[in-house]
Design an enzyme around this catalytic site. Structure first.
Site, PDB file in Angstrom:
ATOM      1  N   ASP A  47       0.833  -1.197   0.000  1.00 21.98           N
ATOM      2  CA  ASP A  47       0.000   0.000   0.000  1.00 21.98           C
ATOM      3  C   ASP A  47       0.871   1.252   0.000  1.00 21.98           C
ATOM      4  O   ASP A  47       1.812   1.362   0.789  1.00 21.98           O
ATOM      5  CB  ASP A  47      -0.896  -0.013   1.249  1.00 21.98           C
ATOM      6  N   TYR A  52       2.351  10.001   0.494  1.00 22.28           N
ATOM      7  CA  TYR A  52       3.341   9.313   1.326  1.00 22.28           C
ATOM      8  C   TYR A  52       4.760   9.568   0.827  1.00 22.28           C
ATOM      9  O   TYR A  52       5.719   9.428   1.592  1.00 22.28           O
ATOM     10  CB  TYR A  52       3.117   7.798   1.329  1.00 22.28           C
ATOM     11  N   LYS A  81      -3.246   5.933  -4.002  1.00 23.55           N
ATOM     12  CA  LYS A  81      -4.402   6.772  -3.678  1.00 23.55           C
ATOM     13  C   LYS A  81      -4.358   8.121  -4.376  1.00 23.55           C
ATOM     14  O   LYS A  81      -3.280   8.708  -4.560  1.00 23.55           O
ATOM     15  CB  LYS A  81      -4.471   6.989  -2.164  1.00 23.55           C
ATOM     16  N   HIS A 112      -8.126   9.297  -1.425  1.00 21.34           N
ATOM     17  CA  HIS A 112      -7.458   9.359  -0.130  1.00 21.34           C
ATOM     18  C   HIS A 112      -8.351  10.014   0.919  1.00 21.34           C
ATOM     19  O   HIS A 112      -8.513   9.506   2.026  1.00 21.34           O
ATOM     20  CB  HIS A 112      -6.136  10.126  -0.264  1.00 21.34           C
ATOM     21  N   SER A 180      -4.238   1.116   9.708  1.00 18.75           N
ATOM     22  CA  SER A 180      -3.971   1.245  11.150  1.00 18.75           C
ATOM     23  C   SER A 180      -4.641   0.133  11.960  1.00 18.75           C
ATOM     24  O   SER A 180      -5.293   0.395  12.971  1.00 18.75           O
ATOM     25  CB  SER A 180      -4.435   2.617  11.659  1.00 18.75           C
ATOM     26  N   PRO A 181      -4.500  -1.125  11.542  1.00 17.92           N
ATOM     27  CA  PRO A 181      -5.171  -2.211  12.259  1.00 17.92           C
ATOM     28  C   PRO A 181      -4.627  -2.440  13.667  1.00 17.92           C
ATOM     29  O   PRO A 181      -5.253  -3.140  14.460  1.00 17.92           O
ATOM     30  CB  PRO A 181      -4.917  -3.425  11.367  1.00 17.92           C
ATOM     31  N   LEU A 182      -3.469  -1.834  13.975  1.00 22.06           N
ATOM     32  CA  LEU A 182      -2.899  -1.929  15.323  1.00 22.06           C
ATOM     33  C   LEU A 182      -3.040  -0.611  16.080  1.00 22.06           C
ATOM     34  O   LEU A 182      -2.510  -0.463  17.180  1.00 22.06           O
ATOM     35  CB  LEU A 182      -1.415  -2.320  15.247  1.00 22.06           C
ATOM     36  N   GLY A 183      -3.740   0.360  15.489  1.00 22.89           N
ATOM     37  CA  GLY A 183      -3.897   1.658  16.130  1.00 22.89           C
ATOM     38  C   GLY A 183      -2.780   2.630  15.799  1.00 22.89           C
ATOM     39  O   GLY A 183      -2.666   3.678  16.424  1.00 22.89           O
ATOM     40  N   PRO A 185       0.541   2.706  16.405  1.00 21.31           N
ATOM     41  CA  PRO A 185       1.478   3.138  17.446  1.00 21.31           C
ATOM     42  C   PRO A 185       2.767   3.629  16.798  1.00 21.31           C
ATOM     43  O   PRO A 185       3.258   3.043  15.836  1.00 21.31           O
ATOM     44  CB  PRO A 185       1.718   1.855  18.256  1.00 21.31           C
ATOM     45  N   ARG A 235       9.550  -7.969  12.988  1.00 12.65           N
ATOM     46  CA  ARG A 235       8.158  -7.571  13.219  1.00 12.65           C
ATOM     47  C   ARG A 235       7.268  -8.006  12.058  1.00 12.65           C
ATOM     48  O   ARG A 235       6.120  -8.404  12.258  1.00 12.65           O
ATOM     49  CB  ARG A 235       8.093  -6.055  13.405  1.00 12.65           C
TER      50      ARG A 235
END
Length: 288
Positions: A47, A52, A81, A112, A180-183, A185, A235
């Site tokens: 993506d 970006y 996008k 976007h 942002s599936p993990l928020g 961070p 990760r």
């Protein structure tokens, strides 16, 4: 069909795990290296976006991997996008993105933000005088139809579950992809609230998994693909193991009861003079 992909209405498949390439420092070499790592680990969904600044780096890495014979283009799903200052001519913007990336086609091209800025505005947070008062979303949509948009990408994680939107998309056979599936961070607007939530941690302990793996598996359990950004190989491997986590009905029920909290609110798109949105509630159709 494989359990790590979803089928789109057009017949194509989209890998459920995707790699985001947003990099605040716009570090080209780090992005290229990270994409090569991700391909080696097994990622096939990438993506990017004009704003970006990573389109060229991603395209370079993919082109190298394809030329090396590591992957074939048809095995990769690529999303970019339409930036808000290009609503005047989405087709030309898509053409430029393809040129920048060195690709013949994208697999998904998204709006976007539902906001129209004056041509040439290339900063993520616009000034008031850079807004176009006439949103013209109908014209944008017509041009995007000519570009063949097939996916809806939205913020989605256990603390912002998008239940109503997912229902509408399911009824209309539109695939949902969660950013942002993990928020998020580590991002200036993100939070550790998702991966630090006691319920998520408890479910992770139950399944001998990490909170991140639980959050990612939750999104995939809802039929969505999930886009996370990490340039760290370890990760990336950890996130990929989310495919092995099996959440049960009790886990899903506990998550569905969590208080919701939207992280990317888009306050910078709201003002009382030039923006078509005079409040956050108006921007999000009173869903926030």
């Amino acid at each position: 069909m494989r359990s790590d992909v979803a089928r789109l209405r057009c017949g194509k498949t989209i890998p459920l795990l995707g790699m985001g390439t947003y990099c605040p420092k716009k570090d080209r070499e780090s992005t290229i290296s990270a994409v090569h790592q991700a391909i080696k680990i097994g990622y096939r969904h990438f993506d990017t976006a004009k704003i970006y600044g990573s389109e060229e780096a991603l395209g370079t890495a993919l082109g190298q991997a394809i030329s090396y014979g590591t992957v074939q283009r048809e095995d990769i799903f690529v999303t970019s996008k339409l930036w808000s200052s290009d609503h005047h001519d989405p087709i030309s913007a898509l053409t430029q993105t393809l040129k920048t990336m060195g690709l013949e086609y994208l697999d998904s091209y998204l709006v976007h933000w539902p906001i129209k800025l004056k041509p040439g505005v290339n900063e993520p947070i616009p000034k008031e005088e850079e807004f176009e008062k006439d949103l013209g979303i109908e014209e944008t949509w017509q041009a995007m139809e000519r570009c063949l948009e097939i996916v809806n990408q939205v913020e989605m994680h256990p603390l912002w579950r998008q239940s109503k939107l997912r229902e509408v998309c399911e009824e209309n056979k539109i695939h949902v992809s969660g950013y942002s599936p993990l928020g998020a961070p580590g991002n200036c607007w993100g939070s550790t609230a998702v991966i630090e939530h006691p319920v998520i941690k408890s479910i992770a302990l139950k399944h001998n998994a990490t909170p991140a793996q639980v959050a990612l598996r939750w999104g995939m359990s809802k039929g969505a693909s999930v886009i996370m950004k990490s340039f760290d190989g370890a990760r990336m491997r950890e996130n990929k193991r989310a495919l092995e986590v099996k959440l049960d009905d009790q886990d899903l029920s506990h998550i569905d009861q969590l208080e919701e909290w939207k992280l990317m609110r888009g306050d910078f798109l709201v003002n009382q003079t030039t923006s078509p949105y005079k409040s956050i509630a108006q921007l999000w159709d009173n869903e926030i």
